[in-house]
Design an enzyme around this catalytic site. Sequence first.
Site, mmCIF file in Angstrom:
data_model
loop_
_atom_site.group_PDB
_atom_site.id
_atom_site.type_symbol
_atom_site.label_atom_id
_atom_site.label_comp_id
_atom_site.label_asym_id
_atom_site.label_seq_id
_atom_site.Cartn_x
_atom_site.Cartn_y
_atom_site.Cartn_z
ATOM 1 N N ASP A 102 0.859 -1.179 0.000
ATOM 2 C CA ASP A 102 0.000 0.000 0.000
ATOM 3 C C ASP A 102 0.902 1.238 0.000
ATOM 4 O O ASP A 102 1.492 1.571 -1.019
ATOM 5 C CB ASP A 102 -0.917 -0.085 1.222
ATOM 6 C CG ASP A 102 -2.081 0.885 1.206
ATOM 7 O OD1 ASP A 102 -2.068 1.845 0.420
ATOM 8 O OD2 ASP A 102 -2.998 0.699 2.012
ATOM 9 N N ARG A 164 -11.099 -11.821 6.912
ATOM 10 C CA ARG A 164 -9.926 -12.562 6.414
ATOM 11 C C ARG A 164 -10.315 -13.854 5.694
ATOM 12 O O ARG A 164 -9.639 -14.282 4.772
ATOM 13 C CB ARG A 164 -8.992 -12.937 7.557
ATOM 14 C CG ARG A 164 -8.220 -11.816 8.152
ATOM 15 C CD ARG A 164 -7.195 -12.373 9.159
ATOM 16 N NE ARG A 164 -6.719 -11.350 10.052
ATOM 17 C CZ ARG A 164 -5.777 -10.454 9.742
ATOM 18 N NH1 ARG A 164 -5.236 -10.465 8.547
ATOM 19 N NH2 ARG A 164 -5.401 -9.553 10.624
#
Length: 180
Positions: A102, A164
């Site tokens: 990111d 997740r």
Amino acid sequence: MNRDIQRILVDEARLSERVNELGRAMTADYAGREPLIVGILRGSFIFMADLVRVCDFPCTVDFMVVSSYGGGATSSGNVRILKDLSEDISGRDVILVEDILDTGRTLYNLRDVLSRRGPRSIRIAALLDKPDRREADITADYVGFTVPNEFVVGYGLDYDQRYRTLPYIGILKPEVYTSS
């Protein structure tokens, strides 16, 4: 959990196909070598498990816990090593496996720390790359998918420890992470 997903970005079939492609590329690159594959927990665990099973070379695995998010939706910029490697990496080929590249600050700092330990090489395998948010000068050597600047979850990636276990990569509805 599915109702919190705005849309599926990468489905199960495409994830599997791309992980296999990455495994073949890594197999070619590491022929005759035995790298140490380091999973950056927690987000990389599903990707790493699938990836090492399709890599056709001997390897050892280790894990690190590195935090820069806490419980929020954006990186704090404060990178902390919470669990260090158990293996000595001097003279070793190291592949860092990360869920998402990111801002790059976490991996940039981590690569710097590990490079001072004398590895033969350090490469990065990232399931997702979000270049629009990059703040550090770092790129991954192996990238699963380039994604837009959206909040993505699933296949190991989370928001506040949830999502997740989704078998796909989905874009989380903004009202989920802005309502806190």
